[in-house]
Design a protein around this motif. Sequence first.
Motif, PDB file in Angstrom:
ATOM      1  N   TYR A  58      -3.665   8.799 -12.619  1.00 55.15           N
ATOM      2  CA  TYR A  58      -4.873   8.295 -12.084  1.00 55.15           C
ATOM      3  C   TYR A  58      -5.864   9.444 -12.003  1.00 55.15           C
ATOM      4  N   VAL A  59      -7.279   9.037 -12.659  1.00 54.20           N
ATOM      5  CA  VAL A  59      -8.259  10.197 -12.612  1.00 54.20           C
ATOM      6  C   VAL A  59      -9.379   9.225 -12.040  1.00 54.20           C
ATOM      7  N   SER A  60      -9.890   9.793 -10.935  1.00 55.56           N
ATOM      8  CA  SER A  60     -10.994   9.307 -10.316  1.00 55.56           C
ATOM      9  C   SER A  60     -12.321   9.582 -11.147  1.00 55.56           C
ATOM     10  N   ASN A  61     -12.998   8.488 -11.228  1.00 57.14           N
ATOM     11  CA  ASN A  61     -14.591   8.602 -11.879  1.00 57.14           C
ATOM     12  C   ASN A  61     -15.411   9.268 -10.887  1.00 57.14           C
ATOM     13  N   GLU A  62     -15.159   9.053  -9.507  1.00 59.08           N
ATOM     14  CA  GLU A  62     -15.977   9.445  -8.469  1.00 59.08           C
ATOM     15  C   GLU A  62     -16.038  11.036  -8.015  1.00 59.08           C
ATOM     16  N   ASN A  63     -14.736  11.647  -8.199  1.00 61.10           N
ATOM     17  CA  ASN A  63     -14.741  12.810  -7.667  1.00 61.10           C
ATOM     18  C   ASN A  63     -13.747  13.769  -8.598  1.00 61.10           C
ATOM     19  N   GLY A  64     -13.150  13.134  -9.490  1.00 63.71           N
ATOM     20  CA  GLY A  64     -11.930  13.907 -10.406  1.00 63.71           C
ATOM     21  C   GLY A  64     -10.802  13.907  -9.450  1.00 63.71           C
ATOM     22  N   PHE A  65     -10.465  13.383  -8.498  1.00 70.32           N
ATOM     23  CA  PHE A  65      -9.111  13.598  -8.052  1.00 70.32           C
ATOM     24  C   PHE A  65      -8.073  12.584  -8.978  1.00 70.32           C
ATOM     25  N   THR A  66      -7.110  13.537  -9.173  1.00 73.16           N
ATOM     26  CA  THR A  66      -6.041  13.219 -10.083  1.00 73.16           C
ATOM     27  C   THR A  66      -4.610  13.198  -9.425  1.00 73.16           C
ATOM     28  N   MET A  67      -3.762  12.244  -9.905  1.00 76.75           N
ATOM     29  CA  MET A  67      -2.471  12.303  -9.580  1.00 76.75           C
ATOM     30  C   MET A  67      -1.629  11.475 -10.548  1.00 76.75           C
ATOM     31  N   GLU A  68      -0.445  11.779 -10.484  1.00 74.36           N
ATOM     32  CA  GLU A  68       0.654  11.103 -11.246  1.00 74.36           C
ATOM     33  C   GLU A  68       1.110   9.667 -10.716  1.00 74.36           C
ATOM     34  N   LEU A  69       1.352   8.744 -11.279  1.00 74.68           N
ATOM     35  CA  LEU A  69       1.779   7.391 -10.480  1.00 74.68           C
ATOM     36  C   LEU A  69       3.090   6.937 -11.312  1.00 74.68           C
ATOM     37  N   PRO A  70       3.872   6.191 -10.502  1.00 71.93           N
ATOM     38  CA  PRO A  70       5.057   5.747 -10.998  1.00 71.93           C
ATOM     39  C   PRO A  70       4.886   4.742 -12.072  1.00 71.93           C
ATOM     40  N   GLN A  71       6.061   4.450 -12.976  1.00 72.43           N
ATOM     41  CA  GLN A  71       6.110   3.639 -14.104  1.00 72.43           C
ATOM     42  C   GLN A  71       5.891   2.293 -14.017  1.00 72.43           C
ATOM     43  N   ILE A  72       6.405   1.850 -12.688  1.00 73.13           N
ATOM     44  CA  ILE A  72       6.383   0.525 -12.360  1.00 73.13           C
ATOM     45  C   ILE A  72       5.376   0.338 -11.384  1.00 73.13           C
ATOM     46  N   ARG A  73       4.483  -0.592 -11.607  1.00 70.12           N
ATOM     47  CA  ARG A  73       3.319  -0.931 -10.922  1.00 70.12           C
ATOM     48  C   ARG A  73       3.369  -2.708 -10.709  1.00 70.12           C
ATOM     49  N   GLU A  81     -15.879  -2.805  -7.630  1.00 65.27           N
ATOM     50  CA  GLU A  81     -17.049  -2.873  -7.872  1.00 65.27           C
ATOM     51  C   GLU A  81     -17.303  -3.375  -9.302  1.00 65.27           C
ATOM     52  N   TRP A  82     -18.509  -3.810  -9.572  1.00 60.76           N
ATOM     53  CA  TRP A  82     -18.858  -4.352 -10.682  1.00 60.76           C
ATOM     54  C   TRP A  82     -18.925  -3.317 -11.944  1.00 60.76           C
ATOM     55  N   THR A  83     -19.108  -2.073 -11.512  1.00 59.72           N
ATOM     56  CA  THR A  83     -19.071  -0.939 -12.313  1.00 59.72           C
ATOM     57  C   THR A  83     -18.062   0.115 -11.973  1.00 59.72           C
ATOM     58  N   ASP A  84     -17.305   0.712 -12.935  1.00 57.08           N
ATOM     59  CA  ASP A  84     -16.300   1.692 -12.325  1.00 57.08           C
ATOM     60  C   ASP A  84     -17.021   3.063 -12.752  1.00 57.08           C
ATOM     61  N   LYS A  85     -18.340   3.231 -13.008  1.00 63.05           N
ATOM     62  CA  LYS A  85     -18.876   4.493 -13.324  1.00 63.05           C
ATOM     63  C   LYS A  85     -18.973   5.546 -12.044  1.00 63.05           C
ATOM     64  N   GLU A  86     -18.954   5.033 -11.058  1.00 62.79           N
ATOM     65  CA  GLU A  86     -18.829   5.837  -9.802  1.00 62.79           C
ATOM     66  C   GLU A  86     -17.725   5.433  -8.914  1.00 62.79           C
ATOM     67  N   GLY A  87     -16.555   4.964  -9.648  1.00 64.58           N
ATOM     68  CA  GLY A  87     -15.271   4.629  -9.086  1.00 64.58           C
ATOM     69  C   GLY A  87     -14.966   3.259  -9.005  1.00 64.58           C
ATOM     70  N   LEU A  88     -13.578   2.972  -8.902  1.00 68.25           N
ATOM     71  CA  LEU A  88     -13.226   1.747  -8.767  1.00 68.25           C
ATOM     72  C   LEU A  88     -13.277   0.990  -7.409  1.00 68.25           C
ATOM     73  N   PHE A  89     -13.029   1.543  -6.211  1.00 65.75           N
ATOM     74  CA  PHE A  89     -13.408   0.914  -5.142  1.00 65.75           C
ATOM     75  C   PHE A  89     -12.735  -0.631  -4.642  1.00 65.75           C
ATOM     76  N   GLU A  90     -11.364  -0.513  -5.265  1.00 60.01           N
ATOM     77  CA  GLU A  90     -10.689  -1.878  -5.264  1.00 60.01           C
ATOM     78  C   GLU A  90     -10.622  -2.376  -3.804  1.00 60.01           C
ATOM     79  N   GLU A  91     -10.538  -1.464  -2.728  1.00 61.22           N
ATOM     80  CA  GLU A  91     -11.033  -2.035  -1.327  1.00 61.22           C
ATOM     81  C   GLU A  91      -9.967  -2.877  -0.497  1.00 61.22           C
TER      82      GLU A  91
END
Length: 476
Positions: A58-73, A81-91
Amino acid sequence: MTLQYNKASLSACTSILVGRKASIDGSTMIGRNEDAKASWPKHFVVHPHEEFNEPQKYVSNENGFTMELPQIRYKYSATPEWTDKEGLFEEDGFNEFGVAMSATESAYSNQAVLGVDPLVKDGIGEEAMVTVVLPYVKTAREGVKRLGEIVEKYGTSETNGVLFSDQKEVWYFENGSGHYWVAQRIPDDSYAVVANQLAIQEIDFNDPDNFMFKLDIQEFVNDYNLNATPQTFNFRKIFGTHDQSDAIYSTPRVWYGQQQFSGKTDESPESQELDFIKKADRLLSIDDVQGYLSSHFEGTEFDPLNKSANNKRYRPISLAKTQESHVLQIRPDLKPEIAGVQWLSMGVSSQSVYVPFYMGITDTPEEYKIGKLPYDEKSAYWTFKLAGVLLDSHYPELGTMFKEQQKSINITLRKMLRDFDIKSLSKDDDQLPQFLTSASQEMAKTALDGYKELTAKLITQSTDFSPLNFKTDMNL
């Protein structure tokens, strides 16, 4: 289009959490208004269960936060949000195991704490929390644990509160600095309302059933002399803020909820000593929870719709900057797919309706997956938003008609949900996902059609209020 918008700097929400024995039907309930900007569309989506061949990142479009995620989601729903240019904000949303999560309730930490454990510029923030936590946990408690571990390892860029629930437990998580956090289980017979302040009070470090925390938090507080009352450990007082802006902006919303649910008291709306955990004077219903999130100090001199001298003194719970409001209800004695209901109100909650979506859905209506800037008549967000905009100019003249139509739609949705509940019990496991998806889409269509009809009435009646109007002799 160049976006000039920072969600983190604007986000200011109101939350409510209800334990299962405090509710009228044994449900757990968590809810929140996502407040940021008066015109900023939201979508509603379902991400399918996926198993990847390679580790994900995962790499954030907002501030560059990055982390590895499991292979099973795991499958999960979300309101990005309607746009992910400033981040997802799935809420907010449910995952396939019936875990509910809402993130975040923005809060503030004091300068003494931040001076020794600053926020981390590229740490996890609201933008990423649902995305990197909800699809990877099987219980609310696991959600707290995972988020806490992420905050400890990567740091956090903001002070936030996060809501978790499953069919048995309700938890509230708070981080008070760059790496330090606590979480408290809401007692089954209690509720809590939160409004842009750190809320958790006394921590019992010997009660792992009801409290979780970064293991060295006591040592940290002692080493830096942060606790002015060392005989207790009050997280809010040690890590939070307690200034006049809190008294005007935040605590009145908590006060109003507690006055509504626990009975009238002599406490001031500006009190800095309001309890976090409260017991209601009755069992709380889904209507109580939605009513609170849709409220604006009705029945008091602080209601912005009144003409009193104090009608603008406090920031209301429901306001024009609400993008969406949600209540994640998990009912008892039902399969997770049926038990979980994501009540979603697009736009201003007091001017919209909460549409019920079953946790077991595999997709959302097309109208909920579209909508940008500017206005789009096909978008669910804009359909509900438009009705409110038309109402705002003529509240005294059109408010009664608006409320009657809103109530009628709410009654219809509740009857539909009850009927679908009964029908769902006879469906086989392989039939259930499609049935719940179709049922949810039918309820959403009912709400959208009702609001299009309401908009037509508002437009028709508004035409008579033009400043260019003139009473003309019909015989001329």
